[in-house]
Scaffold this active site. Structure first.
Site, PDB file in Angstrom:
ATOM      1  N   TYR A 193      50.896  35.479  43.028  1.00 27.56           N
ATOM      2  CA  TYR A 193      49.759  36.422  43.197  1.00 27.56           C
ATOM      3  C   TYR A 193      50.180  37.828  42.750  1.00 27.56           C
ATOM      4  O   TYR A 193      51.371  38.104  42.619  1.00 27.56           O
ATOM      5  CB  TYR A 193      49.174  36.370  44.606  1.00 27.56           C
ATOM      6  CG  TYR A 193      49.906  37.004  45.766  1.00 27.56           C
ATOM      7  CD1 TYR A 193      50.065  38.380  45.883  1.00 27.56           C
ATOM      8  CD2 TYR A 193      50.344  36.213  46.818  1.00 27.56           C
ATOM      9  CE1 TYR A 193      50.674  38.948  46.989  1.00 27.56           C
ATOM     10  CE2 TYR A 193      50.960  36.768  47.936  1.00 27.56           C
ATOM     11  CZ  TYR A 193      51.129  38.149  48.010  1.00 27.56           C
ATOM     12  OH  TYR A 193      51.726  38.705  49.111  1.00 27.56           O
TER      13      TYR A 193
ATOM     14  N   TYR B 223      38.853  38.050  51.982  1.00 27.62           N
ATOM     15  CA  TYR B 223      38.416  38.950  50.907  1.00 27.62           C
ATOM     16  C   TYR B 223      36.940  39.319  51.098  1.00 27.62           C
ATOM     17  O   TYR B 223      36.054  38.465  51.033  1.00 27.62           O
ATOM     18  CB  TYR B 223      38.630  38.306  49.526  1.00 27.62           C
ATOM     19  CG  TYR B 223      40.076  37.900  49.248  1.00 27.62           C
ATOM     20  CD1 TYR B 223      41.133  38.419  49.989  1.00 27.62           C
ATOM     21  CD2 TYR B 223      40.379  36.994  48.242  1.00 27.62           C
ATOM     22  CE1 TYR B 223      42.447  38.049  49.739  1.00 27.62           C
ATOM     23  CE2 TYR B 223      41.696  36.617  47.978  1.00 27.62           C
ATOM     24  CZ  TYR B 223      42.725  37.147  48.739  1.00 27.62           C
ATOM     25  OH  TYR B 223      44.024  36.765  48.486  1.00 27.62           O
TER      26      TYR B 223
ATOM     27  N   ASP C  23      40.927  31.557  42.911  1.00 32.47           N
ATOM     28  CA  ASP C  23      41.597  31.796  44.185  1.00 32.47           C
ATOM     29  C   ASP C  23      40.795  32.794  45.010  1.00 32.47           C
ATOM     30  O   ASP C  23      40.501  33.897  44.549  1.00 32.47           O
ATOM     31  CB  ASP C  23      42.997  32.366  43.934  1.00 32.47           C
ATOM     32  CG  ASP C  23      43.705  32.670  45.231  1.00 32.47           C
ATOM     33  OD1 ASP C  23      44.239  31.727  45.849  1.00 32.47           O
ATOM     34  OD2 ASP C  23      43.709  33.845  45.673  1.00 32.47           O
TER      35      ASP C  23
ATOM     36  N   GLN D  96      51.930  30.161  47.852  1.00 31.82           N
ATOM     37  CA  GLN D  96      51.417  31.278  47.051  1.00 31.82           C
ATOM     38  C   GLN D  96      52.107  32.558  47.516  1.00 31.82           C
ATOM     39  O   GLN D  96      52.003  32.922  48.693  1.00 31.82           O
ATOM     40  CB  GLN D  96      49.890  31.395  47.224  1.00 31.82           C
ATOM     41  CG  GLN D  96      49.306  32.484  46.343  1.00 31.82           C
ATOM     42  CD  GLN D  96      47.805  32.674  46.499  1.00 31.82           C
ATOM     43  OE1 GLN D  96      47.346  33.719  46.955  1.00 31.82           O
ATOM     44  NE2 GLN D  96      47.017  31.680  46.118  1.00 31.82           N
TER      45      GLN D  96
ATOM     46  N   LEU E 267      50.038  40.917  37.830  1.00 33.38           N
ATOM     47  CA  LEU E 267      50.083  42.139  37.017  1.00 33.38           C
ATOM     48  C   LEU E 267      50.496  43.340  37.873  1.00 33.38           C
ATOM     49  O   LEU E 267      50.339  44.485  37.460  1.00 33.38           O
ATOM     50  CB  LEU E 267      48.700  42.387  36.384  1.00 33.38           C
ATOM     51  CG  LEU E 267      48.150  41.211  35.561  1.00 33.38           C
ATOM     52  CD1 LEU E 267      46.708  41.473  35.119  1.00 33.38           C
ATOM     53  CD2 LEU E 267      49.037  40.939  34.353  1.00 33.38           C
TER      54      LEU E 267
ATOM     55  N   THR F  24      40.395  36.812  43.220  1.00 29.35           N
ATOM     56  CA  THR F  24      39.127  37.437  43.654  1.00 29.35           C
ATOM     57  C   THR F  24      39.315  38.520  44.719  1.00 29.35           C
ATOM     58  O   THR F  24      38.340  38.932  45.349  1.00 29.35           O
ATOM     59  CB  THR F  24      38.144  36.388  44.221  1.00 29.35           C
ATOM     60  OG1 THR F  24      38.723  35.821  45.412  1.00 29.35           O
ATOM     61  CG2 THR F  24      37.822  35.286  43.234  1.00 29.35           C
ATOM     62  N   TRP F  25      40.538  38.950  44.953  1.00 28.45           N
ATOM     63  CA  TRP F  25      40.726  39.986  45.978  1.00 28.45           C
ATOM     64  C   TRP F  25      39.979  41.239  45.537  1.00 28.45           C
ATOM     65  O   TRP F  25      39.989  41.574  44.352  1.00 28.45           O
ATOM     66  CB  TRP F  25      42.217  40.278  46.163  1.00 28.45           C
ATOM     67  CG  TRP F  25      42.520  41.053  47.418  1.00 28.45           C
ATOM     68  CD1 TRP F  25      41.711  41.209  48.505  1.00 28.45           C
ATOM     69  CD2 TRP F  25      43.715  41.769  47.717  1.00 28.45           C
ATOM     70  NE1 TRP F  25      42.340  41.962  49.472  1.00 28.45           N
ATOM     71  CE2 TRP F  25      43.573  42.320  49.009  1.00 28.45           C
ATOM     72  CE3 TRP F  25      44.912  41.993  47.023  1.00 28.45           C
ATOM     73  CZ2 TRP F  25      44.566  43.091  49.621  1.00 28.45           C
ATOM     74  CZ3 TRP F  25      45.900  42.743  47.635  1.00 28.45           C
ATOM     75  CH2 TRP F  25      45.733  43.292  48.913  1.00 28.45           C
TER      76      TRP F  25
HETATM   77  P1  NAP Z   1      46.579  41.529  39.833  1.00 27.66           P
HETATM   78  O1  NAP Z   1      45.905  40.309  39.399  1.00 27.66           O
HETATM   79  O2  NAP Z   1      48.039  41.690  39.600  1.00 27.66           O
HETATM   80  O3  NAP Z   1      45.878  42.810  39.191  1.00 27.66           O
HETATM   81  C1  NAP Z   1      44.495  43.036  39.248  1.00 27.66           C
HETATM   82  C2  NAP Z   1      44.228  44.378  38.567  1.00 27.66           C
HETATM   83  O4  NAP Z   1      44.660  44.322  37.207  1.00 27.66           O
HETATM   84  C3  NAP Z   1      42.760  44.766  38.532  1.00 27.66           C
HETATM   85  O5  NAP Z   1      42.693  46.156  38.691  1.00 27.66           O
HETATM   86  C4  NAP Z   1      42.315  44.357  37.136  1.00 27.66           C
HETATM   87  O6  NAP Z   1      41.284  45.202  36.651  1.00 27.66           O
HETATM   88  C5  NAP Z   1      43.574  44.619  36.338  1.00 27.66           C
HETATM   89  N1  NAP Z   1      43.680  43.732  35.177  1.00 27.66           N
HETATM   90  C6  NAP Z   1      43.409  42.400  35.125  1.00 27.66           C
HETATM   91  N2  NAP Z   1      43.634  41.918  33.892  1.00 27.66           N
HETATM   92  C7  NAP Z   1      44.063  42.957  33.141  1.00 27.66           C
HETATM   93  C8  NAP Z   1      44.434  43.116  31.795  1.00 27.66           C
HETATM   94  N3  NAP Z   1      44.415  42.066  30.951  1.00 27.66           N
HETATM   95  N4  NAP Z   1      44.820  44.341  31.352  1.00 27.66           N
HETATM   96  C9  NAP Z   1      44.841  45.391  32.182  1.00 27.66           C
HETATM   97  N5  NAP Z   1      44.492  45.325  33.489  1.00 27.66           N
HETATM   98  C10 NAP Z   1      44.105  44.118  33.957  1.00 27.66           C
HETATM   99  O7  NAP Z   1      46.370  41.812  41.396  1.00 27.66           O
HETATM  100  P2  NAP Z   1      45.759  41.047  42.664  1.00 27.66           P
HETATM  101  O8  NAP Z   1      44.282  41.069  42.630  1.00 27.66           O
HETATM  102  O9  NAP Z   1      46.456  41.644  43.843  1.00 27.66           O
HETATM  103  O10 NAP Z   1      46.334  39.555  42.551  1.00 27.66           O
HETATM  104  C11 NAP Z   1      45.633  38.495  41.939  1.00 27.66           C
HETATM  105  C12 NAP Z   1      45.024  37.559  42.955  1.00 27.66           C
HETATM  106  O11 NAP Z   1      46.026  36.995  43.801  1.00 27.66           O
HETATM  107  C13 NAP Z   1      44.104  38.241  43.971  1.00 27.66           C
HETATM  108  O12 NAP Z   1      42.878  38.638  43.402  1.00 27.66           O
HETATM  109  C14 NAP Z   1      44.024  37.196  45.035  1.00 27.66           C
HETATM  110  O13 NAP Z   1      43.154  36.156  44.650  1.00 27.66           O
HETATM  111  C15 NAP Z   1      45.480  36.732  45.090  1.00 27.66           C
HETATM  112  N6  NAP Z   1      46.279  37.439  46.118  1.00 27.66           N
HETATM  113  C16 NAP Z   1      46.757  36.719  47.172  1.00 27.66           C
HETATM  114  C17 NAP Z   1      47.481  37.357  48.166  1.00 27.66           C
HETATM  115  C18 NAP Z   1      48.009  36.550  49.327  1.00 27.66           C
HETATM  116  O14 NAP Z   1      48.445  37.144  50.332  1.00 27.66           O
HETATM  117  N7  NAP Z   1      48.021  35.247  49.253  1.00 27.66           N
HETATM  118  C19 NAP Z   1      47.740  38.733  48.107  1.00 27.66           C
HETATM  119  C20 NAP Z   1      47.265  39.434  47.001  1.00 27.66           C
HETATM  120  C21 NAP Z   1      46.545  38.781  45.994  1.00 27.66           C
HETATM  121  P3  NAP Z   1      39.710  44.764  36.594  1.00 27.66           P
HETATM  122  O15 NAP Z   1      39.441  43.984  37.844  1.00 27.66           O
HETATM  123  O16 NAP Z   1      39.009  46.074  36.519  1.00 27.66           O
HETATM  124  O17 NAP Z   1      39.505  43.944  35.353  1.00 27.66           O
END
Ligand code: NAP
Length: 277
Positions: A191, A53, A48, A163, A194, A19-20
């Site tokens: 995390y 966030y 998550d 994580q 992608l 949900t970031w």
């Molecule tokens: P991610 O999940 O690697 O990528 C998200 C991006 O990819 C968004 O722009 C999304 O677009 C796009 N996307 C999603 N599914 C797709 C698909 N099937 N095809 C093409 N593009 C796709 O990045 P993230 O948000 O950084 O990481 C995921 C989660 O991990 C976060 O949301 C958060 O909850 C957690 N996180 C934790 C930390 C920590 O420090 N603990 C740090 C970073 C992240 P749309 O949204 O437009 O669909």
């Protein structure tokens, strides 16, 4: 949905939703909540989030998505390191519970290591657990040395997950963090699985996707999900993305796919400091 055991004996789903960046723009909140609800319909009940966030906004989006469906979901939230003191962590958790409109957080994580002694944070987590406000607790962005120290601290043996940033383009943790977690039977939650979309144009990912009748994102997720002890939490607001990500559970990569991915995204050859966002 495949599940992994955690050290305390409970289990966790291997694929969830991030949900970031949600909860930052009020005009987007309905679309974001709809995406999480679609994920829930498709079996992605692990959600998550973090107090960080949208400064609480993402937790409110989660609450909107889970209205009337709390028991179908498994909520992971995180406390800021500056809120990780014994009393402060309990107050931060109460604020998260109010925003999430629930009486419990299933897994509560220290977002990254700060200045508060770990044993103090874990004592706060243990008090929250005893009060039924959280079910399990863990850490995020902990490198191997931090994990070893945490595990040996009072309350550290109960850590349920770590994580960290992990995807094909960020494989440094395979050297030491992932083996340590596996040895403890502690799931590693990947995390940015992608790489925030940044690696999806890579020629090798595209070629394997096209051979398998899948998308590059599905190949990237299947590569993580085939590994023992790994949970992935992609974030998606586009409904097409949510559907693709849920379907990645069905994609099986062959040994030739894995070899091509190793050639394109090399595994680590030495210890490197933990990568973080
Ligand atoms: P991610 O999940 O690697 O990528 C998200 C991006 O990819 C968004 O722009 C999304 O677009 C796009 N996307 C999603 N599914 C797709 C698909 N099937 N095809 C093409 N593009 C796709 O990045 P993230 O948000 O950084 O990481 C995921 C989660 O991990 C976060 O949301 C958060 O909850 C957690 N996180 C934790 C930390 C920590 O420090 N603990 C740090 C970073 C992240 P749309 O949204 O437009 O669909």
């Amino acid at each position: 949905m495949r599940r992994l055991s955690m050290p305390g004996g409970r289990s966790i789903a291997v694929l969830g939703q991030g949900t970031w960046n949600m909860g930052e723009d009020p005009t987007e909140q309905q679309r974001e909540a709809n995406a999480l609800r679609l994920g829930l319909d498709l079996g992605l009940g692990l959600i998550d989030t973090a107090e960080m966030y949208g400064e609480g906004g993402a937790e409110q989006v989660v609450a909107a998505a889970l209205a009337g469906r709390r028991d179908e979901a498994y909520i992971v939230s995180k406390v800021y390191p500056h809120n990780a003191g014994l009393r402060a962590v309990q107050q931060a958790c109460e604020r998260s519970l109010r925003r999430l409109n629930t009486d419990r957080i299933d897994l509560y994580l220290l977002h990254w290591r700060g200045d508060v002694p770990l044993a103090e944070t874990f004592a706060g987590f243990a008090a929250l657990k005893a009060a039924g406000k959280i079910v399990d607790y863990g850490v995020s962005n902990f490198d191997r040395d931090d994990l070893v120290e945490a595990h040996a601290s009072a309350g550290g043996a109960a850590l349920a997950v770590n994580q960290v940033l992990y995807n094909l383009a960020r494989r440094g943790i395979e050297w030491d963090v992932l083996p340590w977690c596996r040895q403890q039977r502690m799931p590693l939650m990947a995390y940015s699985p992608l790489e925030q979309g940044g690696m999806l144009g890579h020629a090798t990912l595209r070629a394997i996707a096209s051979l398998r009748g899948a998308t590059p994102a599905q190949v990237a997720l299947a590569w993580l999900l085939r590994q023992d002890g790994v949970v992935a939490i992609p974030k998606a607001v586009e409904a097409r993305h949510v559907r693709e990500n849920a379907a990645a559970l069905q994609l099986q990569l062959g040994s030739e796919d894995l070899a091509a991915l190793d050639a394109a995204f090399a595994p680590p050859r030495r210890a490197t400091p933990l990568a973080m966002r």
